[in-house]
Design a protein around this motif. Sequence first.
Motif, mmCIF file in Angstrom:
data_model
loop_
_atom_site.group_PDB
_atom_site.id
_atom_site.type_symbol
_atom_site.label_atom_id
_atom_site.label_comp_id
_atom_site.label_asym_id
_atom_site.label_seq_id
_atom_site.Cartn_x
_atom_site.Cartn_y
_atom_site.Cartn_z
ATOM 1 N N GLU A 20 0.821 -1.210 0.000
ATOM 2 C CA GLU A 20 0.000 0.000 0.000
ATOM 3 C C GLU A 20 0.854 1.259 0.000
ATOM 4 O OE1 GLU A 20 -2.760 0.007 3.199
ATOM 5 O OE2 GLU A 20 -3.697 -1.895 2.644
ATOM 6 N N GLN A 21 1.920 1.248 0.779
ATOM 7 C CA GLN A 21 2.763 2.437 0.866
ATOM 8 C C GLN A 21 3.467 2.703 -0.460
ATOM 9 O OE1 GLN A 21 4.900 1.270 4.576
ATOM 10 N NE2 GLN A 21 4.254 3.259 5.326
ATOM 11 N N GLU A 23 2.369 1.777 -3.437
ATOM 12 C CA GLU A 23 1.341 2.207 -4.395
ATOM 13 C C GLU A 23 1.012 3.689 -4.211
ATOM 14 O OE1 GLU A 23 0.103 0.673 -6.867
ATOM 15 O OE2 GLU A 23 0.562 -1.442 -6.546
ATOM 16 N N LYS A 24 0.886 4.103 -2.952
ATOM 17 C CA LYS A 24 0.592 5.519 -2.684
ATOM 18 C C LYS A 24 1.753 6.404 -3.130
ATOM 19 C CE LYS A 24 -0.760 8.838 0.875
ATOM 20 N NZ LYS A 24 0.262 9.832 0.493
ATOM 21 N N CYS A 26 3.780 5.826 -5.539
ATOM 22 C CA CYS A 26 3.673 5.899 -7.007
ATOM 23 C C CYS A 26 2.639 6.935 -7.446
ATOM 24 C CB CYS A 26 3.292 4.534 -7.580
ATOM 25 S SG CYS A 26 4.629 3.344 -7.629
ATOM 26 N N MET A 27 1.479 6.905 -6.797
ATOM 27 C CA MET A 27 0.415 7.838 -7.165
ATOM 28 C C MET A 27 0.820 9.277 -6.871
ATOM 29 S SD MET A 27 -3.184 5.897 -6.256
ATOM 30 C CE MET A 27 -2.775 5.505 -4.554
ATOM 31 N N ASP A 28 1.523 9.486 -5.757
ATOM 32 C CA ASP A 28 1.990 10.829 -5.416
ATOM 33 C C ASP A 28 2.977 11.342 -6.460
ATOM 34 O OD1 ASP A 28 0.449 10.943 -3.134
ATOM 35 O OD2 ASP A 28 2.061 10.279 -1.795
ATOM 36 N N SER A 31 1.139 12.157 -9.643
ATOM 37 C CA SER A 31 0.294 13.346 -9.517
ATOM 38 C C SER A 31 1.084 14.637 -9.635
ATOM 39 C CB SER A 31 -0.455 13.326 -8.176
ATOM 40 O OG SER A 31 0.430 13.576 -7.100
ATOM 41 N N LYS A 102 3.522 6.505 11.426
ATOM 42 C CA LYS A 102 2.882 5.420 10.685
ATOM 43 C C LYS A 102 2.639 4.213 11.581
ATOM 44 C CE LYS A 102 2.569 7.598 6.843
ATOM 45 N NZ LYS A 102 1.244 8.019 6.322
ATOM 46 N N ASP A 250 5.735 9.796 3.313
ATOM 47 C CA ASP A 250 5.112 11.041 2.834
ATOM 48 C C ASP A 250 6.117 12.187 2.843
ATOM 49 O OD1 ASP A 250 2.694 9.783 2.437
ATOM 50 O OD2 ASP A 250 1.838 10.404 4.360
#
Length: 271
Positions: A20-21, A23-24, A26-28, A31, A102, A250
Amino acid sequence: MNPSGKPLKGKHVLITRGGEQGEKFCMDVASTGGIPHMVPLIDFRMYKDPNESYYFRQLGEYDWIIFTSKNGVHYFFEHLKKYVDDYSLLQHSVQFAVVGEKTKEALDRYQLASCFMPHVFTAEEFVREFFQNEFVAKKVLVPKGNLAKSTIADGFRSQGISADEWIIYETFYPVNQVGRLIPLLKEDVLDVASFTSPSSFNHFMKIVKQQFLTQHVSKLTFAAIGTVTKRAIENEGYQVGICPEKFTIDKLFQEICRYFQEKEGKDLHEF
């Protein structure tokens, strides 16, 4: 100059964390205009510690249970559900402490409150701040991975406090990812390589050395999630260009964005 919302426009970012981390992450990156390449270089699985039944029987004897990672929380409760159904009972018999945000969020999902978290998310700082706050402890449990150091447990033992370390998960190298990484390095596709643990970097370097890709790696900008990972990279002779003050994925992403924003501004100024 790129618009403020696209600081990574055209930048190729290696993401060595999966799940999950990853994948996030990657999306960040996507974006903000970047091109993410997720190649998980470490993975995790449950570990059967031969002393597991002992640690479970001792749960009521511990003053504190100390979690050093999100994985530690997850696998601890995976083991525990074999013995108990209601985790909330633990809240009345033991206090919980976590190393970082986290890890705290992971514990929150089990509706259990953490009573202590250091301001700087390292094991060394955890020990220093814990005793600075004058918390009382006679016996503590540290559920951890097989590669985790004994810094926290040793810190408690040095104060005459009993500290058990329960190995609840193990780190392994997903060999099926090697074939995806090699062409990225050979073709000099990447601008930045990010690492969230010394283990992921060590696997990266194992591949680099086996494939004789050292010359290609020297062109990369290295990004490390924290000081321990930064030290592992520097010990191999590479400079770390990006390392956040707060050790979370993050913040690592944000620092990568800031690095390229500042770099572009400097380049334009020099021009």
